[in-house]
Design an enzyme around this catalytic site. Structure first.
Site, PDB file in Angstrom:
ATOM      1  N   LYS A   1       4.547   9.355   8.511  1.00 42.65           N
ATOM      2  CA  LYS A   1       4.384   8.855   9.885  1.00 42.65           C
ATOM      3  C   LYS A   1       5.441   9.423  10.850  1.00 42.65           C
ATOM      4  O   LYS A   1       5.373  10.577  11.236  1.00 42.65           O
ATOM      5  CB  LYS A   1       4.365   7.319   9.867  1.00 42.65           C
ATOM      6  CG  LYS A   1       3.174   6.756   9.051  1.00 42.65           C
ATOM      7  CD  LYS A   1       3.146   5.255   9.063  1.00 42.65           C
ATOM      8  CE  LYS A   1       2.173   4.695   8.047  1.00 42.65           C
ATOM      9  NZ  LYS A   1       0.765   4.738   8.483  1.00 42.65           N
TER      10      LYS A   1
ATOM     11  N   ASP B   1       9.235   2.489  -0.454  1.00 44.12           N
ATOM     12  CA  ASP B   1       8.217   3.200   0.327  1.00 44.12           C
ATOM     13  C   ASP B   1       8.481   2.892   1.797  1.00 44.12           C
ATOM     14  O   ASP B   1       8.105   1.830   2.300  1.00 44.12           O
ATOM     15  CB  ASP B   1       6.816   2.755  -0.103  1.00 44.12           C
ATOM     16  CG  ASP B   1       5.744   3.498   0.675  1.00 44.12           C
ATOM     17  OD1 ASP B   1       4.559   3.453   0.268  1.00 44.12           O
ATOM     18  OD2 ASP B   1       6.072   4.109   1.714  1.00 44.12           O
TER      19      ASP B   1
ATOM     20  N   TYR C   1       0.862  -1.182   0.000  1.00 42.82           N
ATOM     21  CA  TYR C   1       0.000   0.000   0.000  1.00 42.82           C
ATOM     22  C   TYR C   1       0.895   1.227   0.000  1.00 42.82           C
ATOM     23  O   TYR C   1       1.846   1.296   0.780  1.00 42.82           O
ATOM     24  CB  TYR C   1      -0.889   0.009   1.237  1.00 42.82           C
ATOM     25  CG  TYR C   1      -1.780   1.230   1.378  1.00 42.82           C
ATOM     26  CD1 TYR C   1      -1.571   2.153   2.397  1.00 42.82           C
ATOM     27  CD2 TYR C   1      -2.836   1.455   0.502  1.00 42.82           C
ATOM     28  CE1 TYR C   1      -2.392   3.267   2.536  1.00 42.82           C
ATOM     29  CE2 TYR C   1      -3.663   2.569   0.636  1.00 42.82           C
ATOM     30  CZ  TYR C   1      -3.429   3.466   1.649  1.00 42.82           C
ATOM     31  OH  TYR C   1      -4.230   4.577   1.796  1.00 42.82           O
TER      32      TYR C   1
HETATM   33  P1  KE4 Z   1      -0.729   8.427   4.444  1.00 41.32           P
HETATM   34  O1  KE4 Z   1      -1.239   9.110   3.205  1.00 41.32           O
HETATM   35  O2  KE4 Z   1      -1.813   7.642   5.156  1.00 41.32           O
HETATM   36  O3  KE4 Z   1       0.060   9.353   5.372  1.00 41.32           O
HETATM   37  O4  KE4 Z   1       0.393   7.352   3.976  1.00 41.32           O
HETATM   38  C1  KE4 Z   1       0.023   6.358   3.030  1.00 41.32           C
HETATM   39  C2  KE4 Z   1       0.972   5.188   3.158  1.00 41.32           C
HETATM   40  C3  KE4 Z   1       1.988   5.054   2.236  1.00 41.32           C
HETATM   41  N1  KE4 Z   1       2.873   4.037   2.310  1.00 41.32           N
HETATM   42  C4  KE4 Z   1       2.799   3.116   3.307  1.00 41.32           C
HETATM   43  C5  KE4 Z   1       3.801   2.001   3.358  1.00 41.32           C
HETATM   44  C6  KE4 Z   1       1.773   3.217   4.290  1.00 41.32           C
HETATM   45  O5  KE4 Z   1       1.710   2.282   5.278  1.00 41.32           O
HETATM   46  C7  KE4 Z   1       0.855   4.267   4.221  1.00 41.32           C
HETATM   47  C8  KE4 Z   1      -0.284   4.409   5.220  1.00 41.32           C
HETATM   48  N2  KE4 Z   1      -0.472   3.293   6.105  1.00 41.32           N
HETATM   49  C9  KE4 Z   1      -1.826   3.115   6.602  1.00 41.32           C
HETATM   50  C10 KE4 Z   1      -1.826   1.927   7.587  1.00 41.32           C
HETATM   51  N3  KE4 Z   1      -1.471   0.699   6.976  1.00 41.32           N
HETATM   52  C11 KE4 Z   1      -2.339   4.353   7.249  1.00 41.32           C
HETATM   53  C12 KE4 Z   1      -3.615   4.167   8.041  1.00 41.32           C
HETATM   54  C13 KE4 Z   1      -4.808   4.713   7.303  1.00 41.32           C
HETATM   55  O6  KE4 Z   1      -4.890   4.543   6.078  1.00 41.32           O
HETATM   56  O7  KE4 Z   1      -5.678   5.306   8.004  1.00 41.32           O
END
Ligand code: KE4
Length: 447
Positions: free
Chosen positions: A280, A252, A157
């Site tokens: 994060k 990533d 993701y």
């Molecule tokens: P954000 O746009 O949520 O800040 O980051 C996206 C993202 C990109 N790359 C990786 C490896 C990530 O894990 C994430 C976001 N992770 C999720 C949890 N698996 C965020 C939680 C959510 O979507 O509310």
């Protein structure tokens, strides 16, 4: 995949009357009652818990119940909630302004810390989320190489930019929309999805069309299908093929950055990508993402180059203050040995408890990221990619999740997420978590 919602595990819901009322109100105002689907408890059934405050390694819900936190805001809170050094930095920044829309020296200070810590990063651009970081890194790779095709991996993701929301993990997988409606064929046509940890698929794809590929984008350690570690061969194949064919390797590290080591997964694993995305932890719990890498590539970003990317709140002073304090604390007092000790204890404790209960599980862990995959057969099957992860018994995971909630332990609300813990978690917290897991798993064995 068994929709967990059909398996009502949410016992003792009467303890959460305020949360239920809050959820009923929120659903009338916000789609699904949440501002991010990962929070909706879709993967475990029942209703999400609303929280009032967070302190250190604990969360307190609006009914007054306190939980040991194993999500940490999905990764940012490696120092625990409201770390004194981070709070003080935010309060200090607040005294001089919240947003200028103009450059500040604090952004250069944070950039220096990122560049010093992350092996691949020579220059870095700050944005407001991991999604923005990944979206921008892909556009940059395409602009730099002049190529269109992008390779990603099922169950990985990278946020919700259209080109990356294909066979996506995290809440896209949890809620059954790995290929979201609204992502047009045009937007996804240049995205090639391969299976993680399958070097032969990378070899075949590059053999067939290597000169059309702009980038391989991957989680160097996956958190978004549950925790899946890469094989050495897979990582080295990705590095070798991208180099040989003039494509960029994009790690990533939104989740793994500054968590698996100060230099992230790339430092731990000894593989240097061309670009890295961050989020994060880099914002210390405030909205901040970043992408960076080779100077010759980053110099293609406007206004140094012609690849467009912009943001009103990019490098926001409060988020920069929180991120700077967090990285300084991680640099000055590295928690990684303690996190490894606690992770090792948690992994061993869960493994013994599941075996004692006669339940088939596959436990994957790297540092302070871990997933216990519940499986249906008698023999544990290694989870090496989405093909094996997606065969998990999500109903059993849901039962485990709710059993732990009832014992004051807040785990990720999906089998397809990793748990995280912080430097504030104590030995006693880890022991109590293992004891609670043993109790829940024993009860599940009898059920
Ligand atoms: P954000 O746009 O949520 O800040 O980051 C996206 C993202 C990109 N790359 C990786 C490896 C990530 O894990 C994430 C976001 N992770 C999720 C949890 N698996 C965020 C939680 C959510 O979507 O509310």
């Amino acid at each position: 995949m068994t929709p967990a919602r059909s398996l009502p595990h949410e016992a003792h819901a009467d303890r959460r009357t305020a949360s239920r009322a809050a959820f009923a109100r929120a659903r009338r105002l916000i789609p699904g009652g949440v501002n991010s689907p990962a929070r909706a408890f879709g993967g475990v059934g029942g209703e999400p818990i609303f929280f009032a405050r967070a302190d250190g390694q604990r969360l307190t819900d609006i009914d007054g119940t306190t939980y040991l936190d194993y999500i940490g805001s999905w990764g940012p809170m490696i120092l625990g909630h409201r770390h004194p050094r981070v709070v003080a930095a935010i309060e200090a920044a607040l005294q001089t302004g919240t947003s200028y829309g103009a450059p500040t020296e604090a952004e250069s200070r944070l950039a220096e810390l990122i560049i010093d810590a992350v092996p691949s990063i020579e220059k870095v651009r700050m944005v407001s989320s991991g999604t923005e970081a990944a979206m921008s890194a892909v556009r940059l790779a395409r602009g730099f190489t002049g190529r269109d095709k992008l390779i990603k991996f099922a169950g990985n993701y990278h946020g919700h930019a259209d080109a990356l929301l294909v066979a996506a993990g995290s809440s896209a997988a949890t809620l059954g929309v790995p290929n979201s409606p609204g992502v047009t064929a045009g937007a996804a046509q240049d995205t090639i999805v391969l299976e993680y940890n399958e070097p032969s698929q990378l070899e075949a794809t590059f053999r067939a069309q290597g000169n059309t590929i702009a980038a391989v984008v991957m989680e160097p350690v996956v958190g978004n299908m549950g925790l899946v570690a890469p094989t050495r061969e897979f990582l080295e194949t990705a590095r070798r093929l991208t180099q040989a064919h003039g494509a960029l390797l994009v790690f990533d590290e939104v989740m793994t950055g500054f968590r698996l080591s100060l230099g992230g997964a790339q430092q731990l694993l000894g593989i240097t990508p061309d670009l890295t995305t961050l989020g994060k932890i880099v914002g210390g719990g405030l909205p901040l993402g970043a992408y960076g890498g080779r100077g010759d590539v980053m110099d293609h970003v406007l206004p140094a180059g012609k690849v467009f990317q912009a943001g009103t709140l990019s490098g926001n002073p409060l988020a920069v203050a929180a991120g700077t304090a967090t990285l300084l604390e991680l640099r000055d007092h590295p928690p990684y040995a303690q996190l490894e000790r606690h992770g090792s204890a948690l992994e061993a404790g869960f493994r013994v408890a599941a075996a004692a209960a006669g339940l088939t599980v596959w436990i994957a862990r790297v540092g302070s990221m871990m997933t216990m995959f519940f499986q249906r057969g008698d023999e544990a099957v290694p989870v090496m990619g989405w093909q094996t992860a997606s065969r998990s018994d999500t109903g059993r995971y849901a039962a485990f999740f709710w059993g732990m909630i009832d014992r004051g332990i807040y785990l990720p609300c999906s089998q397809y997420e990793a748990l995280f813990f912080s430097s504030m978690h104590t030995d006693d917290d880890i022991d109590a978590t293992i004891a609670a897991a043993a109790d829940v798993l024993k009860g599940m064995a009898r059920a």
